[in-house]
Design an enzyme around this catalytic site. Structure first.
Site, PDB file in Angstrom:
ATOM      1  N   TYR A  31      -0.122   6.046  -6.136  1.00  0.00           N
ATOM      2  CA  TYR A  31       1.221   6.510  -5.798  1.00  0.00           C
ATOM      3  C   TYR A  31       2.237   5.902  -6.735  1.00  0.00           C
ATOM      4  O   TYR A  31       1.942   4.948  -7.466  1.00  0.00           O
ATOM      5  CB  TYR A  31       1.563   6.183  -4.335  1.00  0.00           C
ATOM      6  CG  TYR A  31       1.887   4.720  -4.076  1.00  0.00           C
ATOM      7  CD1 TYR A  31       0.886   3.755  -4.035  1.00  0.00           C
ATOM      8  CD2 TYR A  31       3.208   4.295  -3.897  1.00  0.00           C
ATOM      9  CE1 TYR A  31       1.187   2.419  -3.803  1.00  0.00           C
ATOM     10  CE2 TYR A  31       3.517   2.964  -3.660  1.00  0.00           C
ATOM     11  CZ  TYR A  31       2.504   2.027  -3.618  1.00  0.00           C
ATOM     12  OH  TYR A  31       2.809   0.707  -3.404  1.00  0.00           O
ATOM     13  N   ARG A  48       2.869   4.940 -15.810  1.00  0.00           N
ATOM     14  CA  ARG A  48       2.032   4.085 -14.953  1.00  0.00           C
ATOM     15  C   ARG A  48       1.151   4.942 -14.040  1.00  0.00           C
ATOM     16  O   ARG A  48      -0.004   4.589 -13.775  1.00  0.00           O
ATOM     17  CB  ARG A  48       2.898   3.120 -14.140  1.00  0.00           C
ATOM     18  CG  ARG A  48       2.054   2.109 -13.356  1.00  0.00           C
ATOM     19  CD  ARG A  48       2.895   1.041 -12.675  1.00  0.00           C
ATOM     20  NE  ARG A  48       3.780   1.621 -11.686  1.00  0.00           N
ATOM     21  CZ  ARG A  48       4.723   0.949 -11.040  1.00  0.00           C
ATOM     22  NH1 ARG A  48       4.915  -0.338 -11.291  1.00  0.00           N
ATOM     23  NH2 ARG A  48       5.482   1.544 -10.153  1.00  0.00           N
ATOM     24  N   ARG A  69     -17.277  13.352   3.778  1.00  0.00           N
ATOM     25  CA  ARG A  69     -17.201  11.902   3.595  1.00  0.00           C
ATOM     26  C   ARG A  69     -18.488  11.334   3.006  1.00  0.00           C
ATOM     27  O   ARG A  69     -19.551  11.429   3.617  1.00  0.00           O
ATOM     28  CB  ARG A  69     -16.885  11.211   4.927  1.00  0.00           C
ATOM     29  CG  ARG A  69     -16.633   9.708   4.731  1.00  0.00           C
ATOM     30  CD  ARG A  69     -16.341   8.984   6.026  1.00  0.00           C
ATOM     31  NE  ARG A  69     -16.057   7.578   5.766  1.00  0.00           N
ATOM     32  CZ  ARG A  69     -17.012   6.659   5.537  1.00  0.00           C
ATOM     33  NH1 ARG A  69     -18.273   6.992   5.580  1.00  0.00           N
ATOM     34  NH2 ARG A  69     -16.671   5.412   5.280  1.00  0.00           N
ATOM     35  N   HIS A  94     -19.266   8.059  -0.105  1.00  0.00           N
ATOM     36  CA  HIS A  94     -18.525   7.150  -0.984  1.00  0.00           C
ATOM     37  C   HIS A  94     -18.481   7.601  -2.440  1.00  0.00           C
ATOM     38  O   HIS A  94     -17.493   7.418  -3.114  1.00  0.00           O
ATOM     39  CB  HIS A  94     -19.121   5.745  -0.908  1.00  0.00           C
ATOM     40  CG  HIS A  94     -18.919   5.093   0.425  1.00  0.00           C
ATOM     41  ND1 HIS A  94     -19.524   5.543   1.578  1.00  0.00           N
ATOM     42  CD2 HIS A  94     -18.168   4.039   0.802  1.00  0.00           C
ATOM     43  CE1 HIS A  94     -19.172   4.781   2.590  1.00  0.00           C
ATOM     44  NE2 HIS A  94     -18.335   3.853   2.154  1.00  0.00           N
ATOM     45  N   LYS A 146      -1.908   1.025  -8.997  1.00  0.00           N
ATOM     46  CA  LYS A 146      -1.009   1.222  -7.844  1.00  0.00           C
ATOM     47  C   LYS A 146      -1.677   2.150  -6.831  1.00  0.00           C
ATOM     48  O   LYS A 146      -1.348   3.330  -6.722  1.00  0.00           O
ATOM     49  CB  LYS A 146       0.338   1.781  -8.328  1.00  0.00           C
ATOM     50  CG  LYS A 146       1.458   1.617  -7.303  1.00  0.00           C
ATOM     51  CD  LYS A 146       2.806   1.768  -7.968  1.00  0.00           C
ATOM     52  CE  LYS A 146       3.961   1.760  -6.978  1.00  0.00           C
ATOM     53  NZ  LYS A 146       4.064   0.543  -6.184  1.00  0.00           N
ATOM     54  N   GLU A 151       2.839 -12.161  -6.472  1.00  0.00           N
ATOM     55  CA  GLU A 151       3.980 -11.238  -6.361  1.00  0.00           C
ATOM     56  C   GLU A 151       4.270 -11.051  -4.883  1.00  0.00           C
ATOM     57  O   GLU A 151       3.615 -11.655  -4.030  1.00  0.00           O
ATOM     58  CB  GLU A 151       3.662  -9.904  -7.042  1.00  0.00           C
ATOM     59  CG  GLU A 151       2.480  -9.174  -6.430  1.00  0.00           C
ATOM     60  CD  GLU A 151       2.118  -7.876  -7.140  1.00  0.00           C
ATOM     61  OE1 GLU A 151       3.023  -7.214  -7.679  1.00  0.00           O
ATOM     62  OE2 GLU A 151       0.930  -7.529  -7.129  1.00  0.00           O
ATOM     63  N   LEU A 157       0.964  -6.142  -9.988  1.00  0.00           N
ATOM     64  CA  LEU A 157       1.346  -4.823 -10.477  1.00  0.00           C
ATOM     65  C   LEU A 157       2.413  -5.017 -11.553  1.00  0.00           C
ATOM     66  O   LEU A 157       3.351  -5.803 -11.365  1.00  0.00           O
ATOM     67  CB  LEU A 157       1.928  -3.983  -9.332  1.00  0.00           C
ATOM     68  CG  LEU A 157       2.324  -2.574  -9.758  1.00  0.00           C
ATOM     69  CD1 LEU A 157       1.093  -1.699  -9.943  1.00  0.00           C
ATOM     70  CD2 LEU A 157       3.259  -1.950  -8.743  1.00  0.00           C
TER      71      LEU A 157
HETATM   72  N1  PDD Z   1       6.375  -1.164  -4.521  1.00  0.00           N
HETATM   73  N2  PDD Z   1       4.384  -5.223  -6.720  1.00  0.00           N
HETATM   74  C1  PDD Z   1       3.928  -4.460  -5.714  1.00  0.00           C
HETATM   75  C2  PDD Z   1       2.726  -4.913  -4.960  1.00  0.00           C
HETATM   76  C3  PDD Z   1       4.579  -3.263  -5.385  1.00  0.00           C
HETATM   77  O1  PDD Z   1       4.097  -2.502  -4.388  1.00  0.00           O
HETATM   78  C4  PDD Z   1       5.731  -2.881  -6.113  1.00  0.00           C
HETATM   79  C5  PDD Z   1       6.475  -1.607  -5.822  1.00  0.00           C
HETATM   80  C6  PDD Z   1       6.179  -3.714  -7.148  1.00  0.00           C
HETATM   81  C7  PDD Z   1       7.374  -3.373  -7.984  1.00  0.00           C
HETATM   82  O2  PDD Z   1       7.121  -2.280  -8.839  1.00  0.00           O
HETATM   83  P1  PDD Z   1       8.299  -1.322  -9.330  1.00  0.00           P
HETATM   84  O3  PDD Z   1       9.321  -2.187  -9.963  1.00  0.00           O
HETATM   85  O4  PDD Z   1       7.639  -0.412 -10.292  1.00  0.00           O
HETATM   86  O5  PDD Z   1       8.816  -0.606  -8.099  1.00  0.00           O
HETATM   87  C8  PDD Z   1       5.480  -4.871  -7.434  1.00  0.00           C
HETATM   88  C9  PDD Z   1       6.914   0.113  -4.135  1.00  0.00           C
HETATM   89  C10 PDD Z   1       8.392   0.175  -4.300  1.00  0.00           C
HETATM   90  C11 PDD Z   1       6.440   0.450  -2.742  1.00  0.00           C
HETATM   91  O6  PDD Z   1       5.255   0.229  -2.491  1.00  0.00           O
HETATM   92  O7  PDD Z   1       7.225   0.925  -1.919  1.00  0.00           O
END
Ligand code: PDD
Length: 287
Positions: free
Chosen positions: A33, A52, A100, A102, A149, A182, A207
């Site tokens: 996403y 990304r 379903r 894997h 992501k 993070e 991320l």
């Molecule tokens: N989250 N780290 C994680 C684990 C994240 O899920 C996100 C973003 C970021 C920051 O990434 P960016 O600057 O590209 O938004 C860092 C989004 C906003 C979410 O899951 O809602």
């Protein structure tokens, strides 16, 4: 006005939008996403988010079901139809629907694409930034490929819920050596006593946030000293300032870590001025 979503080729009422029960995103978290900020009717840093997205998809060997130009048209349409001036647009691509099992399905199903958009009250974001937020620290219990992501966010969900129950907004995840990786949905930063901006290098442990990438450029342009290196919880608690970054929060000052106030316990000048100047360094794609 009813909300509108894009689901697999169709624009549908948000309330009626649905995917199949055997969508692999639903069953396995087998999807990726993106979340982009919309500000003053423009999508922020769209190209970097779509780069990304391409990378996440290729790591999982999912083929994007439409061109970048077509996807951009869908994003703009969903944002416009929902009359979003300030808010977020959400893109999700999963491997698609299959019985379903894997293994990757053969032949590959058509990947499922969903786009939604919603408004956010910018004043609320500004009010939060002026107050600053609290974070708690939690062990980082995620898998080793958090650079992708994916929609598999259960450890993030649990950590952020623990934060909420502790009266905080975000959870800072901590690796086995005591270093902050993070936040649950944000990147983590501190400002040292001598005025250096510190954030963890974007290797596989975090991320590579788009807000982080753009802010690094903004900091460089402002002549700030930046150190891409891990920092410990103790260092963060003793820092002059701390903040988090994400498309959903831009730069959000952190004023408490667990029970320790950060600096004076108020948002500091680094975080506030980086927040104020951020969008001058961002790309704006009108919706
Ligand atoms: N989250 N780290 C994680 C684990 C994240 O899920 C996100 C973003 C970021 C920051 O990434 P960016 O600057 O590209 O938004 C860092 C989004 C906003 C979410 O899951 O809602």
């Amino acid at each position: 006005m009813s909300r509108l979503a894009y689901v697999n080729g169709r624009y549908v009422r948000h309330a009626d939008a649905a995917v199949h029960i055997e969508d692999r995103g639903y069953q396995f978290g087998d999807g990726v996403y993106e979340v982009c900020e919309i500000r003053d009717r423009a999508i922020i840093d769209l190209d970097l988010h779509l780069d990304r997205l391409d990378r996440s998809l290729s790591e999982l060997r999912i083929v994007m079901p439409m061109s970048r130009a077509a996807l951009t048209a869908v994003l703009r349409e969903v944002a416009r139809e929902n009359r979003v001036r300030d808010g977020l647009v959400y893109i999700q691509v999963t491997r698609g629907v299959a019985r379903r099992d894997h293994y990757f399905p053969v032949p590959a199903p058509r990947p499922a694409l969903v786009v939604t958009a919603r408004s956010l009250d910018r004043r609320k974001g500004e009010a939060a930034a002026n107050e600053g937020i609290a974070v708690i620290t939690r062990p980082d219990e995620r898998w080793a490929r958090v650079d992708i992501k994916t929609t598999g966010l259960l450890p993030n969900v649990l950590a952020k819920q623990a934060a909420r129950e502790a009266g905080a907004r975000e959870a800072w995840l901590v690796d086995r050596d005591g270093y902050v990786t993070e936040g649950g949905s944000t990147n983590a930063w501190i400002v040292t006593a001598d005025g250096a901006l510190v954030t963890r290098p974007a290797e596989r442990g975090i991320l590579r946030g788009i807000t982080r990438t753009v802010l690094l450029k903004a900091a460089e342009a402002a002549g700030l000293r930046v150190e891409e290196r891990p920092f410990t919880v103790a260092e963060a608690k003793a820092a002059r300032e701390a903040f988090v970054t994400a498309a959903s929060t831009i730069v959000m000052p952190v004023v408490r870590i667990d029970d320790a106030p950060v600096g004076a316990g108020r948002p500091g000048p680094f975080a506030l001025s980086l927040r104020g100047g951020f969008h001058e360094h961002a790309q704006h794609t009108p919706i």
